[in-house]
Design a protein around this motif. Structure first.
Motif: not given
Length: 157
Positions: A74-78, A92-102
């Motif tokens: 779990t992450r918090i995205i500012l 934002f609380v998200a279950d998980r963060v994957f990657e930066v994608t185009e």
């Protein structure tokens, strides 16, 4: 001018969502926010990051999904969300963060119109990453209302 933009992809349950990378300030490991009395259900509290206060929104609750206990992923995205007359700092609380994608904005599809209880106004578009769909948030619209994206059944009077 290129129509390819970068998005931070995150997971909620089995779904993948995208946030324009220009709005992302930082990604933090989950920490328990300080609670706020009488806040809406999706507003789980506040955190302090280097002297700056951030309200923390549980995306699951905001989207009408069932709550889940935080896990090690779990992450918090500012974020810095441009609103009508100001920039809203929010986590934002998200279950998980994957990657930066185009994703190619020219190839994004509009949110499907299915009628009924589903509110799709918070969706800027739906992109594809391989065989997977990425639902891209319209952050200003997502933060503009207090109601979840999936409206519950009407309560009996």
């Amino acid at each position: 001018m290129s129509s390819v933009w970068q998005y931070l992809t995150l997971g909620l349950g089995r779904e993948t969502f995208g946030i324009d990378i220009e709005n992302v300030q930082e990604i933090l490991d989950y920490r328990v926010p300080a609670s706020l009395p009488q806040a809406p259900a999706f507003l789980v509290g506040m955190i302090d990051v280097r002297g700056q206060s951030y309200p923390v929104v549980d995306l699951r609750t905001k989207l009408g999904l069932p709550p889940e206990a935080p896990t090690p992923a779990t992450r918090i995205i500012l974020l810095n969300v441009p609103m009508a007359e100001r920039i809203l700092r929010v986590g934002f609380v998200a279950d998980r963060v994957f990657e930066v994608t185009e994703l190619d904005r020219a190839e994004m599809e509009a949110a499907p119109e299915v009628g009924g209880r589903w509110r799709s106004t918070y969706i800027a578009g739906i992109g594809r990453r391989g065989d997977a769909f990425v639902v891209v948030f319209d952050l200003a619209r997502l933060m503009a209302g207090d109601e979840p994206a999936l409206a519950g059944p009407a309560m009996a009077a």
